[in-house]
Motif scaffolding. Sequence first.
Motif, short mmCIF file in Angstrom:
data_model
loop_
_atom_site.label_atom_id
_atom_site.label_comp_id
_atom_site.label_asym_id
_atom_site.label_seq_id
_atom_site.Cartn_x
_atom_site.Cartn_y
_atom_site.Cartn_z
N TRP A 49 30.38 34.72 45.14
CA TRP A 49 30.61 36.11 45.52
C TRP A 49 30.20 36.32 46.97
O TRP A 49 29.12 35.90 47.39
CB TRP A 49 29.81 37.03 44.61
CG TRP A 49 29.90 38.48 44.98
CD1 TRP A 49 30.99 39.28 44.90
CD2 TRP A 49 28.84 39.29 45.49
NE1 TRP A 49 30.68 40.55 45.33
CE2 TRP A 49 29.37 40.59 45.69
CE3 TRP A 49 27.51 39.06 45.80
CZ2 TRP A 49 28.60 41.64 46.18
CZ3 TRP A 49 26.73 40.09 46.29
CH2 TRP A 49 27.28 41.37 46.47
N LEU A 101 35.97 45.91 38.33
CA LEU A 101 36.15 46.92 37.30
C LEU A 101 34.93 47.84 37.20
O LEU A 101 35.06 49.05 37.13
CB LEU A 101 36.40 46.23 35.96
CG LEU A 101 36.91 47.06 34.80
CD1 LEU A 101 38.17 47.80 35.16
CD2 LEU A 101 37.15 46.14 33.60
N SER A 102 33.73 47.25 37.17
CA SER A 102 32.54 48.10 37.15
C SER A 102 31.46 47.54 38.06
O SER A 102 31.17 48.12 39.10
CB SER A 102 32.02 48.28 35.73
OG SER A 102 31.65 47.04 35.16
N THR A 103 30.85 46.42 37.72
CA THR A 103 29.79 45.87 38.57
C THR A 103 30.02 44.41 38.94
O THR A 103 29.87 44.03 40.09
CB THR A 103 28.42 45.96 37.88
OG1 THR A 103 28.48 45.26 36.63
CG2 THR A 103 27.99 47.38 37.64
N ALA A 104 30.36 43.60 37.95
CA ALA A 104 30.53 42.17 38.21
C ALA A 104 31.75 41.63 37.49
O ALA A 104 31.83 40.44 37.24
CB ALA A 104 29.28 41.39 37.80
N ASP A 105 32.67 42.48 37.15
CA ASP A 105 33.87 42.06 36.43
C ASP A 105 35.08 42.28 37.31
O ASP A 105 35.46 43.40 37.61
CB ASP A 105 34.01 42.80 35.10
CG ASP A 105 33.47 44.21 35.15
OD1 ASP A 105 33.26 44.80 34.08
OD2 ASP A 105 33.27 44.72 36.28
N PHE A 106 35.67 41.17 37.73
CA PHE A 106 36.77 41.17 38.68
C PHE A 106 38.07 41.08 37.88
O PHE A 106 38.39 40.02 37.35
CB PHE A 106 36.63 39.98 39.63
CG PHE A 106 35.31 39.96 40.36
CD1 PHE A 106 34.18 39.42 39.80
CD2 PHE A 106 35.21 40.53 41.63
CE1 PHE A 106 32.96 39.42 40.46
CE2 PHE A 106 34.00 40.53 42.31
CZ PHE A 106 32.88 39.97 41.73
N ASP A 107 38.79 42.19 37.79
CA ASP A 107 39.93 42.21 36.88
C ASP A 107 41.27 41.89 37.52
O ASP A 107 42.19 41.43 36.84
CB ASP A 107 39.99 43.53 36.10
CG ASP A 107 40.20 44.75 36.98
OD1 ASP A 107 40.57 45.80 36.42
OD2 ASP A 107 39.97 44.66 38.21
N SER B 36 30.56 38.50 32.56
CA SER B 36 32.01 38.30 32.47
C SER B 36 32.32 36.82 32.43
O SER B 36 31.52 35.98 32.86
CB SER B 36 32.72 38.92 33.68
OG SER B 36 32.48 40.30 33.77
N TYR B 38 35.68 34.00 33.14
CA TYR B 38 36.97 33.81 33.80
C TYR B 38 37.53 32.45 33.43
O TYR B 38 36.80 31.47 33.31
CB TYR B 38 36.80 33.89 35.34
CG TYR B 38 36.16 35.18 35.77
CD1 TYR B 38 34.78 35.31 35.78
CD2 TYR B 38 36.92 36.28 36.15
CE1 TYR B 38 34.17 36.50 36.14
CE2 TYR B 38 36.33 37.47 36.51
CZ TYR B 38 34.96 37.57 36.50
OH TYR B 38 34.36 38.75 36.84
N LEU B 48 40.25 37.15 34.44
CA LEU B 48 39.19 37.75 33.62
C LEU B 48 39.58 37.68 32.15
O LEU B 48 40.65 38.16 31.76
CB LEU B 48 38.99 39.21 34.04
CG LEU B 48 37.92 40.01 33.29
CD1 LEU B 48 36.54 39.50 33.63
CD2 LEU B 48 38.04 41.50 33.64
N PHE B 102 27.33 33.84 40.02
CA PHE B 102 28.29 33.06 39.22
C PHE B 102 27.62 31.82 38.65
O PHE B 102 26.63 31.32 39.19
CB PHE B 102 29.47 32.61 40.09
CG PHE B 102 30.56 33.62 40.26
CD1 PHE B 102 30.59 34.44 41.37
CD2 PHE B 102 31.56 33.74 39.31
CE1 PHE B 102 31.60 35.38 41.54
CE2 PHE B 102 32.58 34.67 39.46
CZ PHE B 102 32.59 35.49 40.58
#
Lengths: 119, 111
Positions: A49, A101-107, B36, B38, B48, B102
Amino acid sequence: QVRLQESGPGLVEPSQTLSLTCTVSGGSISIGGYFWSWVRQHPGKGLEWIGYIYYSGTTHYNPSLRSRLSMSVDTSENQFSLKLNSVTAADTAVYYCARVLSTADFDYWGQGTLVTVSS
Amino acid sequence: QSALTQPPSASGSPGQSVTISCTGTSNDVGSYNYVSWYQQHPDKAPKLIIYEVNKRPSGVPDRFSGSKSGNTASLTVSGLQAEDEADYYCNSYAGSNNFVVFGGGTKLTVL
């Protein structure tokens, strides 16, 4: 359907500044509720990141890159950008832009662009 | 060295289930339900497949499921299919200093 597309030079000389732009289509960057992010992947390695930016200009950066990093947003062009200065070969990577999407979710992700640091 | 620890590889036969772990600390995985997962096929962008520990985005098969216990999150792929062969990465929110961390990735092989 939101789409992201990275653009910028594929080759940067050592000690120079790496500059990339991400163009967002299919949705306005100004709607709010999402951060917009950069993630990189060194060749054959995992994901790292880099940072993210809100449409208002609020930024959060990876502490390990913070001293060399700057991100900006252009809501009129529906784009956000990355500048990483004083690059070395260690900055050679595929750079992705993504929506958070919110904090650590890359959609949603761009296809990625390879940037090579070399003279 | 990645902030979250994943096994470098995992494997299973078609139809079987496989679970991939993602171990962090009380500063990230252990403190937030923002883990999350991936899936990344070669030369493709990550996709995702799980967010907020156990939620699936629209279009992701229910063969993919996520869970968390303490500082370790897990991804389970049930009914393995050939197209599940890919690299899998976890990430987590890590608070207002580090924000996002990550894992190093796990290469899943379908035998």
